[in-house]
Design a protein around this motif. Structure first.
Motif, PDB file in Angstrom:
ATOM      1  N   SER A  17       0.826  -1.206   0.000  1.00 39.60           N
ATOM      2  CA  SER A  17       0.000   0.000   0.000  1.00 39.60           C
ATOM      3  C   SER A  17       0.862   1.258   0.000  1.00 39.60           C
ATOM      4  O   SER A  17       1.876   1.313   0.693  1.00 39.60           O
ATOM      5  CB  SER A  17      -0.909   0.035   1.227  1.00 39.60           C
ATOM      6  OG  SER A  17      -1.634   1.250   1.288  1.00 39.60           O
ATOM      7  N   GLN A  19      -1.273   4.144  -0.013  1.00 38.39           N
ATOM      8  CA  GLN A  19      -2.359   4.989   0.511  1.00 38.39           C
ATOM      9  C   GLN A  19      -3.145   4.195   1.537  1.00 38.39           C
ATOM     10  O   GLN A  19      -4.104   3.535   1.157  1.00 38.39           O
ATOM     11  CB  GLN A  19      -3.281   5.452  -0.628  1.00 38.39           C
ATOM     12  CG  GLN A  19      -2.635   6.392  -1.602  1.00 38.39           C
ATOM     13  CD  GLN A  19      -2.339   7.748  -0.988  1.00 38.39           C
ATOM     14  OE1 GLN A  19      -3.102   8.262  -0.179  1.00 38.39           O
ATOM     15  NE2 GLN A  19      -1.220   8.334  -1.360  1.00 38.39           N
ATOM     16  N   GLN A  45      -5.114  -6.780   5.004  1.00 37.38           N
ATOM     17  CA  GLN A  45      -6.216  -5.844   4.774  1.00 37.38           C
ATOM     18  C   GLN A  45      -6.960  -5.787   6.097  1.00 37.38           C
ATOM     19  O   GLN A  45      -7.686  -6.718   6.446  1.00 37.38           O
ATOM     20  CB  GLN A  45      -7.105  -6.338   3.643  1.00 37.38           C
ATOM     21  CG  GLN A  45      -8.147  -5.341   3.235  1.00 37.38           C
ATOM     22  CD  GLN A  45      -8.834  -5.768   1.948  1.00 37.38           C
ATOM     23  OE1 GLN A  45      -8.279  -6.490   1.138  1.00 37.38           O
ATOM     24  NE2 GLN A  45     -10.039  -5.313   1.783  1.00 37.38           N
ATOM     25  N   LEU A  73      -5.471   3.847  10.720  1.00 35.62           N
ATOM     26  CA  LEU A  73      -6.027   2.916   9.738  1.00 35.62           C
ATOM     27  C   LEU A  73      -7.529   2.769   9.921  1.00 35.62           C
ATOM     28  O   LEU A  73      -8.052   2.911  11.028  1.00 35.62           O
ATOM     29  CB  LEU A  73      -5.370   1.541   9.882  1.00 35.62           C
ATOM     30  CG  LEU A  73      -3.855   1.500   9.701  1.00 35.62           C
ATOM     31  CD1 LEU A  73      -3.341   0.081   9.923  1.00 35.62           C
ATOM     32  CD2 LEU A  73      -3.451   2.022   8.337  1.00 35.62           C
ATOM     33  N   ASP A  77      -8.072  -0.797   4.773  1.00 29.01           N
ATOM     34  CA  ASP A  77      -6.711  -0.353   4.485  1.00 29.01           C
ATOM     35  C   ASP A  77      -5.773  -1.551   4.492  1.00 29.01           C
ATOM     36  O   ASP A  77      -5.972  -2.514   5.247  1.00 29.01           O
ATOM     37  CB  ASP A  77      -6.209   0.647   5.531  1.00 29.01           C
ATOM     38  CG  ASP A  77      -6.815   2.026   5.387  1.00 29.01           C
ATOM     39  OD1 ASP A  77      -7.386   2.336   4.319  1.00 29.01           O
ATOM     40  OD2 ASP A  77      -6.712   2.809   6.358  1.00 29.01           O
ATOM     41  N   TRP A  79      -1.909  -2.843   5.292  1.00 23.85           N
ATOM     42  CA  TRP A  79      -0.832  -2.426   6.185  1.00 23.85           C
ATOM     43  C   TRP A  79       0.123  -3.587   6.403  1.00 23.85           C
ATOM     44  O   TRP A  79      -0.310  -4.744   6.493  1.00 23.85           O
ATOM     45  CB  TRP A  79      -1.432  -1.974   7.513  1.00 23.85           C
ATOM     46  CG  TRP A  79      -0.486  -1.214   8.376  1.00 23.85           C
ATOM     47  CD1 TRP A  79       0.088  -1.644   9.539  1.00 23.85           C
ATOM     48  CD2 TRP A  79       0.016   0.111   8.154  1.00 23.85           C
ATOM     49  NE1 TRP A  79       0.904  -0.664  10.048  1.00 23.85           N
ATOM     50  CE2 TRP A  79       0.879   0.421   9.214  1.00 23.85           C
ATOM     51  CE3 TRP A  79      -0.180   1.053   7.151  1.00 23.85           C
ATOM     52  CZ2 TRP A  79       1.543   1.640   9.316  1.00 23.85           C
ATOM     53  CZ3 TRP A  79       0.476   2.264   7.246  1.00 23.85           C
ATOM     54  CH2 TRP A  79       1.324   2.545   8.314  1.00 23.85           C
TER      55      TRP A  79
END
Length: 123
Positions: A17, A19, A45, A73, A77, A79
């Motif tokens: 990611s 963003q 996710q 977060l 999102d 991460w």
């Protein structure tokens, strides 16, 4: 070194990611190296359930921390998680989905590929 850029499927490690910008090196990739004590190699996710679990374990990932350029977060999102934190969440029944192509092969030192596959994020 080529080995540090491989994913758990044996392919080239894909970005997780940008963003929000993730990764121990804040380059969007779940790779590890010198100084990464937490081994941030699992591209997850995140879910509301996981965020609550992590907060309960003392790692609040949902609250913005501008002083660290961290937006906080929200569910959905992606991460780079510590491999041991993902394993803890798995054992507690709160493991978030994993993006296999973006999860570094070093994760296999902590978790089984079968467990990662069983929690693979839908494309």
């Amino acid at each position: 070194m080529a080995a540090e850029r491989r994913n758990v499927l044996g392919g080239v490690l894909q970005p997780c990611s940008t963003q929000p910008m993730t990764g121990f090196f804040r380059d969007g990739c779940c790779r590890t190296g010198r100084g990464d004590v937490g081994v941030h190699v699992v591209c997850a996710q995140v879910t509301e359930e996981f965020l609550a679990f992590s907060k309960g374990r003392g790692n609040d990932l949902s609250t913005p921390r501008p002083e660290f350029d961290f937006p906080g977060l929200k569910p959905g999102d992606r991460w780079c998680l510590c491999a041991t934190r993902w394993k803890d969440a798995l054992e507690a029944g709160h493991a978030p989905p994993v993006v296999l192509e973006s999860t570094h092969e070093a994760a296999l030192e902590f978790v089984d590929l079968e467990d990662l596959r069983a929690h693979a994020a839908q494309r």
